[in-house]
Design a protein around this motif. Sequence first.
Motif, PDB file in Angstrom:
ATOM      1  N   ARG A  96      -5.025   7.377   2.692  1.00 27.79           N
ATOM      2  CA  ARG A  96      -5.097   7.114   4.316  1.00 27.79           C
ATOM      3  C   ARG A  96      -4.026   6.983   4.881  1.00 27.79           C
ATOM      4  N   PRO A  98      -0.900   6.469   7.060  1.00 22.44           N
ATOM      5  CA  PRO A  98      -0.503   5.197   7.930  1.00 22.44           C
ATOM      6  C   PRO A  98      -0.096   5.527   9.278  1.00 22.44           C
ATOM      7  N   GLY A 101      -3.988   6.809  10.601  1.00 26.23           N
ATOM      8  CA  GLY A 101      -5.112   5.993  10.211  1.00 26.23           C
ATOM      9  C   GLY A 101      -6.396   6.819   9.549  1.00 26.23           C
TER      10      GLY A 101
END
Length: 438
Positions: A96, A98, A101
């Motif tokens: 995922r 950062p 998102g």
Amino acid sequence: MSHFTKVTPTVVELVQPDPAARTSAEIIVLPTDKIGRKRIQRVALLARACGADAPDLKARAPKQTEKRVPDLPGVVEITYRSGKCKGRKVWFLRYRDPLTGNYTSIRLGEVGVMPYIEMAALAKRYQDDIAAGRSPKSARMTLETFVTLHFHPWVQQHQRSSKDTMARLTRYVLPLLGDKSLQDIDHRDGERLVKLLLAGDPSMRFGELTPATINRVLMAARRALGRAVEEGFIAENPFKRVRQLKESPPSPRALDTDEQDRFLAALVDEPLIFVLLIQFLLATAARINEILALEETDIDYANGVVHLRMTKAGEAQTLPLTTTVAAILEALAPLRRPGNPHLFPAKSGTGHMVAPYKRLKKVLAATGLDPAGFHLFRKTVATRAMELPQMDVLTVSRLLRHKSVRTLEVHYLATPQKRLRQAANDIGELLLARRKGG
């Protein structure tokens, strides 16, 4: 007596649509494919009437298969079963991002080409970046893209010399390293850049660069990569260990008394605003850009200071408002333009005048002096000030607003040849007189 006709309403029964009748377009549900996706097709009645019935589409085989790699969280092995990559196996890291998102993946390497241990180390590095809030894909951004999209807007806002920094990056750094990703740049690229600049090139000014210029290029590249670290694109600045070249600064040059008198005498036929600009520089030892940026509101007669808006240090500074400076300000008053607040206004608009380098070059040539910039007068003030009785280096350094006394000693204090000859002559006579006396 009126006669009315009784009308009996007729009830019309609504005809229900025939279930067998089809609409203009029919939706045919096809069998699901092997990975569970539903498939439908719209078939027009006209196409069916012409014999183009719905084709019997079979479920397509998946283009690739994947399996998880044991003991490596998020790492999968994808096998391509069709196309140009048929039969190839590639490792990917699913994670995922950062920064956004969103769930995404990044390629680690091809099975059989990249060693398993190297792949595991790369996956671990990416996972450490993710845990620290850095995106692995951001590190794959090329240096040129980062400079254009991220560094250029930032340096314009936070650095006064942003144009010089961007010019050095565009002219020397990006042609060599612009296509490399941020994560692939290391200290060897910095050493290669220095070596290339030392070798010179016909496109460069005079065919080669001085060590001082190469150091400035290296500083610009180091600052851009440092910004990439601050924004989380890379973990460490790869250029921080690249050594700068040893510089040999030229000897400071200042006008001696005779040269200064010849120069000031040549200003008689020059425009008054140019003459007052030279006088302002000699009276304050300020930099040309600091003087040109002055506005009427910067003159504080109550406290006897001149506030500088634009300084090299990037901080607010002041100059003493002496009687000489006050006389120059009074002479500048008739030259001001309505609606323009600057003491040295431009011919049009609300900005200040452009530094008259061409006129300065012409006057220097007319007096037999070598070409120089307006910094010549700042160095002249420093040299003349040190000749005054009871004057010390610290006082002159404070007058020029230097943070280090060494800057004054190395770059500003010039020793005229006449003074050197006189000192050598005095020492020679003193030593010889002692020998004769002995």
